[in-house]
Design an enzyme around this catalytic site. Structure first.
Site, PDB file in Angstrom:
ATOM      1  N   GLY A 241       0.860  -1.186   0.000  1.00  0.00           N
ATOM      2  CA  GLY A 241       0.000   0.000   0.000  1.00  0.00           C
ATOM      3  C   GLY A 241       0.890   1.228   0.000  1.00  0.00           C
ATOM      4  O   GLY A 241       1.047   1.931  -1.008  1.00  0.00           O
TER       5      GLY A 241
ATOM      6  N   CYS B  25      -7.667  20.312  19.450  1.00  0.00           N
ATOM      7  CA  CYS B  25      -7.540  20.547  20.893  1.00  0.00           C
ATOM      8  C   CYS B  25      -6.817  19.369  21.513  1.00  0.00           C
ATOM      9  O   CYS B  25      -7.352  18.613  22.325  1.00  0.00           O
ATOM     10  CB  CYS B  25      -8.912  20.741  21.509  1.00  0.00           C
TER      11      CYS B  25
ATOM     12  N   TYR C 293      -2.188   6.307   4.421  1.00  0.00           N
ATOM     13  CA  TYR C 293      -2.633   6.287   5.820  1.00  0.00           C
ATOM     14  C   TYR C 293      -2.773   7.679   6.430  1.00  0.00           C
ATOM     15  O   TYR C 293      -2.537   7.862   7.618  1.00  0.00           O
ATOM     16  CB  TYR C 293      -1.685   5.410   6.677  1.00  0.00           C
TER      17      TYR C 293
HETATM   18  C1  LIG Z   1      -3.066  -7.477   5.390  1.00  0.00           C
HETATM   19  C2  LIG Z   1      -2.341  -6.263   4.935  1.00  0.00           C
HETATM   20  N1  LIG Z   1      -1.797  -6.257   3.703  1.00  0.00           N
HETATM   21  C3  LIG Z   1      -1.140  -5.182   3.220  1.00  0.00           C
HETATM   22  C4  LIG Z   1      -0.994  -4.058   4.000  1.00  0.00           C
HETATM   23  C5  LIG Z   1      -0.256  -2.884   3.403  1.00  0.00           C
HETATM   24  O1  LIG Z   1       0.859  -2.539   4.124  1.00  0.00           O
HETATM   25  P1  LIG Z   1       1.812  -1.378   3.562  1.00  0.00           P
HETATM   26  O2  LIG Z   1       0.946  -0.226   3.277  1.00  0.00           O
HETATM   27  O3  LIG Z   1       2.762  -1.127   4.654  1.00  0.00           O
HETATM   28  O4  LIG Z   1       2.451  -1.918   2.338  1.00  0.00           O
HETATM   29  C6  LIG Z   1      -1.517  -4.025   5.287  1.00  0.00           C
HETATM   30  C7  LIG Z   1      -1.360  -2.828   6.128  1.00  0.00           C
HETATM   31  O5  LIG Z   1      -1.727  -2.747   7.263  1.00  0.00           O
HETATM   32  C8  LIG Z   1      -2.225  -5.153   5.777  1.00  0.00           C
HETATM   33  O6  LIG Z   1      -2.772  -5.169   6.986  1.00  0.00           O
END
Ligand SMILES: Cc1ncc(COP(=O)(O)O)c(C=O)c1O
Length: 434
Positions: free
Chosen positions: A297, A363, A391
């Protein structure tokens, strides 16, 4: 359309990928920061599609020689427009809620490229999976497996079992935890129990195993160890009569957060190590070679994102310079949640920079970080916070009843709104008057 370049995107002259200075202007994706702020207001999340596409192309190129499948982890950031963009790439998509699935469906993202994640799926979510709105379900626990089995129809639902490999990885190190520290997935005994349930569930089809060990991981050895454990568990499953056609080693690939961070982990080497270990272990354990998948991600979207803030107050308290900006924990909870660092600079270039504490307007003591900002920083100036594609918006909320920011796509000097700024009516929509 994805771009042609698969070269790693780079920080240059202290500026984040996709940023450049022209005269007195900071350009983001070729668009002056002042123009973006004037057009859409602040705070504003700008996603540079050239940077996004370069990251996608880099992963595709690294995975192609090993036929590794890539799924974008939608939890990092999923908007309808992004899902629409992704559907024109070879990428798959992981969703972990009905909301993420709805975004994918609104973009007409092909269901046969969607996986359903999450460790607490609702009945509605399991129904969606059983109805074939996704290609597979990644199952976390026995209760979920039973609930899914109970609603499966004529066509068996493909299932990946998420295992807990007992590995915890954090940036530069990883530890074997014995699995005690994380809620996700099945341990060795749990896996045996899950396979028993699967054996009695004609509505479910075992596809293989999954594990995800953390985020922002720089240590290649952690991915290698995860692959090795997955193959070991695949051998346990095979001994019980369940052959893993697919092994997904999760996401977690680290990204650079500072101008002088090295290009670590070198994605290409990590990917080929994963492929090498998977092939070696399947041969050694006499298993048919599985389809390997990864699900990054952050590594795909983080560097494409910049948050633009307007300074509301530039003050000095007890001798320390503070900049209060118009964002905060409600739109980027990462620094407050786990001390995440985001590099930031002012849109105005200045020779006289001072270390300044950048705070939001919540706050709370919601420090967004420290940044070297002009010593005469003033109200109304723009500050760019880097690497905010992952995120931030996806974790944003309405604390203090602040409205979530707009999101704009930028590319080569053009800009397009992809999520409008919330209005106060949006914020109050669910309030009941009586
Ligand atoms: C099951 C799973 N796959 C993939 C990801 C993606 O992780 P990243 O954004 O660090 O690559 C996450 C992130 O929490 C996850 O929980």
């Amino acid at each position: 359309m994805i771009g042609n370049s698969s070269a790693p995107v780079r920080w240059r002259d202290g500026l984040a990928p996709g940023h450049e200075r022209r005269g007195s202007e900071l350009l983001i994706g070729g668009v002056p920061a002042s123009e973006l702020a004037a057009a859409y207001g602040t705070p504003l999340l700008a996603i540079d599609y050239d940077v996004f596409d370069a990251a996608i192309a880099r992963f595709l190129q690294a995975c192609a020689p090993h036929s590794i499948e890539i799924a974008f982890a939608g939890k990092a950031l999923l908007l309808v427009a992004l899902a629409r963009h992704l559907k024109h790439t070879p990428l798959h998509l992981d969703v972990c809620s009905l909301g993420e699935l709805a975004a994918a469906e609104r973009a007409a993202f092909p269901p046969d490229r969607i996986g359903f994640h999450g460790c607490g799926k609702t009945d509605e979510e399991l129904d969606a999976a059983a109805e074939g709105r996704v290609a597979r379900v990644i199952v976390d626990n026995l209760e979920e497996l039973r609930r899914l089995a109970a609603r499966a129809g004529a066509a068996p639902v493909p299932v990946l079992l998420r295992i807990n490999p007992g590995i915890e990885a954090h940036t530069h190190e990883f530890v074997r935890t014995g699995g005690g520290n994380t809620k996700f997935g099945f341990d060795t005994d749990g896996l045996a129990g899950a396979l028993d349930v699967l054996g009695q569930s004609p509505g479910l089809r075992f596809e293989g195993l999954h594990a995800h060990i953390g985020s922002q991981i720089y240590d290649r050895k952690a991915f290698v160890e995860n692959t090795r454990v997955l193959m070991e568990r695949a051998a346990h499953a095979a001994a019980a009569g369940f052959i893993s056609e697919r092994i997904v080693v999760g996401g977690g690939f680290g990204v650079r957060m500072r101008p002088d961070d090295p290009d670590e982990p070198a994605v290409e080497e990590t990917i080929s190590e994963i492929a090498r270990i998977a092939a070696q272990e399947s041969k050694r354990r006499n298993l048919p070679p599985p389809q390997i998948g990864i699900e990054p991600g952050r590594a795909l979207i983080a560097e494409a994102g910049t948050t633009l803030y307007r300074v509301m107050s530039a003050k000095r308290e007890f001798g320390k310079p503070f900049a209060i900006v118009d964002g905060g924990v409600y739109e980027n909870p990462r620094p407050a949640l786990y001390g995440a660092y985001h590099h930031a600079y002012a849109a105005r270039e200045d020779a006289q920079l001072v270390e300044t504490i950048v705070c939001g307007r919540s706050c709370e003591n919601d420090q967004l970080g420290t940044a070297r900002l002009p010593s005469d920083l003033a109200e109304g100036e723009l500050v760019a916070m880097c690497t905010t594609g992952a995120y931030t918006y996806s974790m944003a909320g309405n604390y203090n009843r602040f409205a979530r920011p707009a999101v704009v796509a930028v590319r080569g000097g053009t800009h397009t709104l992809i999520a409008r700024r919330e209005t106060i009516d949006d914020v109050l929509r669910n309030d009941c008057d009586e």
